[in-house]
Design a protein around this motif. Structure first.
Motif, PDB file in Angstrom:
ATOM      1  N   ARG A  29       8.125   7.373  -5.841  1.00  0.00           N
ATOM      2  CA  ARG A  29       8.407   8.815  -5.817  1.00  0.00           C
ATOM      3  C   ARG A  29       8.476   9.376  -4.398  1.00  0.00           C
ATOM      4  O   ARG A  29       8.765  10.549  -4.198  1.00  0.00           O
ATOM      5  CB  ARG A  29       7.348   9.560  -6.643  1.00  0.00           C
ATOM      6  N   SER A  30       8.146   8.521  -3.417  1.00  0.00           N
ATOM      7  CA  SER A  30       8.214   8.991  -2.029  1.00  0.00           C
ATOM      8  C   SER A  30       8.482   7.806  -1.123  1.00  0.00           C
ATOM      9  O   SER A  30       8.114   6.666  -1.441  1.00  0.00           O
ATOM     10  CB  SER A  30       6.891   9.655  -1.640  1.00  0.00           C
ATOM     11  N   LEU A  31       9.138   8.077   0.008  1.00  0.00           N
ATOM     12  CA  LEU A  31       9.527   6.983   0.913  1.00  0.00           C
ATOM     13  C   LEU A  31       9.554   7.488   2.349  1.00  0.00           C
ATOM     14  O   LEU A  31      10.038   8.598   2.630  1.00  0.00           O
ATOM     15  CB  LEU A  31      10.921   6.470   0.519  1.00  0.00           C
TER      16      LEU A  31
ATOM     17  N   ARG B 187       1.077  10.214   2.648  1.00  0.00           N
ATOM     18  CA  ARG B 187       1.206   8.810   2.240  1.00  0.00           C
ATOM     19  C   ARG B 187       2.412   8.652   1.323  1.00  0.00           C
ATOM     20  O   ARG B 187       2.802   9.607   0.654  1.00  0.00           O
ATOM     21  CB  ARG B 187      -0.067   8.344   1.531  1.00  0.00           C
ATOM     22  N   PHE B 188       2.940   7.435   1.280  1.00  0.00           N
ATOM     23  CA  PHE B 188       4.215   7.198   0.594  1.00  0.00           C
ATOM     24  C   PHE B 188       4.114   5.971  -0.311  1.00  0.00           C
ATOM     25  O   PHE B 188       3.408   5.015  -0.001  1.00  0.00           O
ATOM     26  CB  PHE B 188       5.321   6.964   1.630  1.00  0.00           C
ATOM     27  N   ASP B 189       4.907   5.971  -1.388  1.00  0.00           N
ATOM     28  CA  ASP B 189       4.955   4.797  -2.275  1.00  0.00           C
ATOM     29  C   ASP B 189       5.660   3.629  -1.582  1.00  0.00           C
ATOM     30  O   ASP B 189       5.334   2.473  -1.836  1.00  0.00           O
ATOM     31  CB  ASP B 189       5.698   5.130  -3.574  1.00  0.00           C
ATOM     32  N   VAL B 190       6.678   3.959  -0.789  1.00  0.00           N
ATOM     33  CA  VAL B 190       7.407   2.911  -0.057  1.00  0.00           C
ATOM     34  C   VAL B 190       7.519   3.335   1.401  1.00  0.00           C
ATOM     35  O   VAL B 190       7.835   4.498   1.700  1.00  0.00           O
ATOM     36  CB  VAL B 190       8.826   2.698  -0.644  1.00  0.00           C
TER      37      VAL B 190
ATOM     38  N   PRO C 192      -1.976   4.188  -2.519  1.00  0.00           N
ATOM     39  CA  PRO C 192      -2.540   3.006  -3.197  1.00  0.00           C
ATOM     40  C   PRO C 192      -1.457   2.301  -4.018  1.00  0.00           C
ATOM     41  O   PRO C 192      -0.700   2.948  -4.753  1.00  0.00           O
ATOM     42  CB  PRO C 192      -3.626   3.610  -4.098  1.00  0.00           C
ATOM     43  N   GLY C 193      -1.348   0.973  -3.857  1.00  0.00           N
ATOM     44  CA  GLY C 193      -0.339   0.194  -4.577  1.00  0.00           C
ATOM     45  C   GLY C 193       1.053   0.290  -3.965  1.00  0.00           C
ATOM     46  O   GLY C 193       2.004  -0.311  -4.476  1.00  0.00           O
TER      47      GLY C 193
END
Ligand code: SAM
Length: 242
Positions: free
Chosen positions: A37-39, A97-100, A130-131
């Protein structure tokens, strides 16, 4: 480093398939984060990949940064709704913070030394949710892969660019001296074409596969390696603990 030639960046890389590269990275990262959902795109240059990341995730979901102010300006003009900052790979703090997190097309080599590589990977990893997944697209991983001379000729609209690079590897660092001869046809018929000579020095670390993987592990990430990656040089993926 890129400031003098920033306005030619898109012409020089017009043949690259930024859309295909961006989708390949999302596909490979998506094996670990299926619906990001975020990069964050680190060292985003003029935003060639960010355009496609923003189309997939939304302008508010993506952020980019680069060290070079001229490239940041060009990226921001291309993507007015995307947050784009000027920052250094090895010391940035974006407060989010970002998912990718991606660092593409060999940009990680601009960390230059193994110490700064670890600092940069640590900084990138601290920006993962996280993850989340860090995708590192490496540059040269062996000194013998660095071509001593490299030449390209690009024709794009009214521009013709001849680029000749000379590289010397010393103590694990490739020192690149790149010369550009830029010719620009005039807008007004009969006016003389413009010719400009520019030169740049770049310093890039020649980091091995072990250097990348050690830095990812030291940052607390679980390491995966994809042999092809977006441009055929492979892709390191570091997955953050949940
Ligand atoms: C080879 S270009 C790749 C850019 C872009 N990711 C792409 O795929 O076209 C390397 C980029 O790294 C940026 N760069 C170099 N050193 C940097 C640093 N210390 N921090 C952030 N960006 C840096 C340069 O300004 C340039 O945009």
């Amino acid at each position: 480093m890129f400031t003098a030639t920033a306005r030619y960046y898109d012409a020089l890389y017009a043949e690259r398939d930024f859309e295909g590269e961006a989708h390949a990275v999302l596909e490979l990262a998506g094996r670990h984060v299926p619906e990001p959902r975020s990069l964050l795109d680190a060292a985003c240059a003029t935003g060639g990949h960010l355009v496609h990341f923003a189309r997939r995730l939304g302008a508010g979901a993506v952020v980019g940064f680069d060290l070079d102010p001229a490239l940041v300006g060009l990226a921001q003009a291309k993507l007015p709704d995307v947050r784009i900052e000027r920052a250094d790979l090895a010391s940035f703090e974006l407060g989010r913070r970002f998912d990718v997190v991606t660092c593409l097309y060999g940009s990680i080599a601009y960390a230059v030394t193994p110490e700064r590589l670890r600092a940069a990977v640590g900084c990138l990893a601290r920006h993962l949710a996280p993850g989340g997944v860090l995708a590192l697209d490496p540059f040269w991983m062996r000194a013998e892969d660095v071509a001593p001379l490299n030449v390209r000729h690009v024709v794009r609209g009214r521009l013709q660019i001849a680029r000749l690079g000379r590289a010397v590897v010393r103590d694990g660092v490739a020192e690149l001296e790149i010369h550009y001869l830029v010719g620009e046809q005039p807008v007004e018929p009969g006016a003389p074409p413009r010719i400009e000579h520019l030169a740049e020095l770049h310093r890039c670390g020649v980091f091995s596969r072990a250097d990348h993987e050690d830095a990812l592990r030291a940052a607390g990430l679980e390491v995966h390696h994809e042999p092809r990656g977006p441009v055929g040089r492979g892709l390191f993926l570091g997955v953050a603990p949940r």
